[in-house]
Design an enzyme around this catalytic site. Structure first.
Site, PDB file in Angstrom:
ATOM      1  CG  HIS A  76       0.089   2.097  -9.351  1.00 56.70           C
ATOM      2  ND1 HIS A  76      -0.126   1.786  -8.030  1.00 56.70           N
ATOM      3  CD2 HIS A  76      -1.030   2.764  -9.758  1.00 56.70           C
ATOM      4  CE1 HIS A  76      -1.318   2.250  -7.651  1.00 56.70           C
ATOM      5  NE2 HIS A  76      -1.883   2.848  -8.684  1.00 56.70           N
ATOM      6  CG  ASP A  88      -2.086   0.897   1.131  1.00 56.27           C
ATOM      7  OD1 ASP A  88      -2.301   1.468   0.047  1.00 56.27           O
ATOM      8  OD2 ASP A  88      -2.794   1.053   2.132  1.00 56.27           O
ATOM      9  CG  LEU A 115       9.889 -16.658  -3.945  1.00 60.74           C
ATOM     10  CD1 LEU A 115       9.898 -16.702  -2.418  1.00 60.74           C
ATOM     11  CD2 LEU A 115      10.222 -15.253  -4.415  1.00 60.74           C
ATOM     12  N   GLY A 172       0.174   5.519  -4.275  1.00 64.19           N
ATOM     13  CA  GLY A 172      -0.421   6.804  -4.642  1.00 64.19           C
ATOM     14  C   GLY A 172       0.176   7.936  -3.806  1.00 64.19           C
TER      15      GLY A 172
HETATM   16  C1  FPP Z   1      -1.822   0.332  -3.320  1.00 65.16           C
HETATM   17  O1  FPP Z   1      -1.393   1.656  -3.365  1.00 65.16           O
HETATM   18  C2  FPP Z   1      -1.295  -0.388  -4.443  1.00 65.16           C
HETATM   19  C3  FPP Z   1      -2.020  -0.934  -5.452  1.00 65.16           C
HETATM   20  C4  FPP Z   1      -3.484  -0.885  -5.539  1.00 65.16           C
HETATM   21  C5  FPP Z   1      -1.393  -1.608  -6.569  1.00 65.16           C
HETATM   22  C6  FPP Z   1      -0.192  -2.417  -6.229  1.00 65.16           C
HETATM   23  C7  FPP Z   1       0.470  -2.721  -7.484  1.00 65.16           C
HETATM   24  C8  FPP Z   1       1.802  -2.749  -7.690  1.00 65.16           C
HETATM   25  C9  FPP Z   1       2.838  -2.600  -6.670  1.00 65.16           C
HETATM   26  C10 FPP Z   1       2.291  -2.927  -9.036  1.00 65.16           C
HETATM   27  C11 FPP Z   1       1.846  -4.150  -9.750  1.00 65.16           C
HETATM   28  C12 FPP Z   1       2.257  -5.417  -9.196  1.00 65.16           C
HETATM   29  C13 FPP Z   1       2.378  -6.544  -9.919  1.00 65.16           C
HETATM   30  C14 FPP Z   1       2.468  -7.828  -9.234  1.00 65.16           C
HETATM   31  C15 FPP Z   1       2.402  -6.516 -11.381  1.00 65.16           C
HETATM   32  P1  FPP Z   1      -2.492   2.779  -3.469  1.00 65.16           P
HETATM   33  O2  FPP Z   1      -2.653   3.131  -4.895  1.00 65.16           O
HETATM   34  O3  FPP Z   1      -3.743   2.353  -2.774  1.00 65.16           O
HETATM   35  O4  FPP Z   1      -1.789   3.932  -2.688  1.00 65.16           O
HETATM   36  P2  FPP Z   1      -2.479   5.056  -1.799  1.00 65.16           P
HETATM   37  O5  FPP Z   1      -3.239   4.338  -0.719  1.00 65.16           O
HETATM   38  O6  FPP Z   1      -1.317   5.813  -1.276  1.00 65.16           O
HETATM   39  O7  FPP Z   1      -3.344   5.855  -2.713  1.00 65.16           O
END
Ligand code: FPP
Length: 245
Positions: free
Chosen positions: A39, A22, A133, A25
């Site tokens: 991301h 998390d 893994l 963003g």
């Molecule tokens: C949460 O941060 C993150 C996500 C919803 C996406 C996670 C994806 C990746 C790390 C990249 C893709 C991974 C793979 C396996 C291809 P958020 O956007 O909710 O952040 P915020 O809470 O700060 O807005």
């Protein structure tokens, strides 16, 4: 080979680490960048964490990358996340395969666009015998949805009520064959499970850090492993050595 790093490892390494990645963003906003840059930085960090897990001897890594609730994000962000998954498969699959990583998918594959479904299936098939893994990617995944899906399949298979026990239920989950997570890490500070591995995480230890996912690298993973090694897992028992009778 550099063995000096290994001497600093905690004695007890979790077999299965699961991560709620998390804060992408917020990481981007703090830098005046668009969310998709966060991301992309998250993917770079995932690469570092996969490498660190193989170095530390973690055998299963599960990452929560796209939840069943993430469809509610703006369409452009959903598209960008789907493109990121496709890019990761296109660009990283051979390297992951060479490094002995077995890819698995947790969630509803049928909800993804057909080309992406094919790529995910191909990645799973190509890497299925790798043993270094196991990397479970939770994508279009929700813990409650997983249980609903499992119940439907049990009914379709004509399972009799008296045959239902915890082992059987586990065998119908997307994680069938994987041990339960020992440690669940959540980055960026929220104290929530967010529908992640709600069955499998029943006895998992939790580690929450304020660090945003793109900044959670090898060193902080190691810190989480040290923290885990200091904990006493009781599984409902009283403290002290295991006694019988
Ligand atoms: C949460 O941060 C993150 C996500 C919803 C996406 C996670 C994806 C990746 C790390 C990249 C893709 C991974 C793979 C396996 C291809 P958020 O956007 O909710 O952040 P915020 O809470 O700060 O807005």
């Amino acid at each position: 080979m550099d063995n000096s790093r290994n001497s600093k490892l905690p004695e007890k390494i979790p077999t299965h680490v699961a991560i709620i990645m998390d804060g992408n963003g917020r990481w981007a906003r703090a830098r005046g960048l668009p969310r998709h840059a966060g991301h992309r930085a998250g993917v770079d960090n995932l690469r570092r964490v996969i490498e660190a897990c193989t170095e530390f001897g973690v055998k299963y890594l599960t990452v929560y990358a796209f939840s069943t609730e993430n469809w509610r994000r703006p369409p452009a962000e959903v598209r960008s996340l789907m493109n990121i998954l496709e890019d990761v498969i296109d660009r990283e699959l051979q390297e992951l395969h060479r490094n002995g990583v077995q890819l698995r998918h947790l969630g509803r594959l049928e909800g993804l666009r057909p080309m992406l479904q094919r790529k995910v299936r191909h990645a799973i098939e190509l890497t299925k015998d790798n043993q270094r893994l196991v990397l479970n990617i939770a994508w279009n995944y929700g813990g409650r949805d997983e249980i609903v899906h499992a119940i439907r399949r049990m009914l379709e298979d004509g399972v009799r009520p008296e045959d239902v026990d915890e082992t059987l239920v586990s065998s119908y989950l997307y994680t069938a064959g994987c041990p339960d997570p020992d440690l669940i890490i959540r980055t960026s500070g929220e104290m929530r499970v967010s529908n992640f591995l709600i069955w499998q995480g029943a006895y998992a230890e939790f580690y929450v850090t304020p660090t945003y996912w793109p900044d959670f690298g090898r060193e902080e993973l190691l810190e989480a492993l040290y923290d885990y090694a200091r904990r006493e897992r009781r599984f409902g028992r009283v403290p002290g050595p295991l006694t019988t009778g």
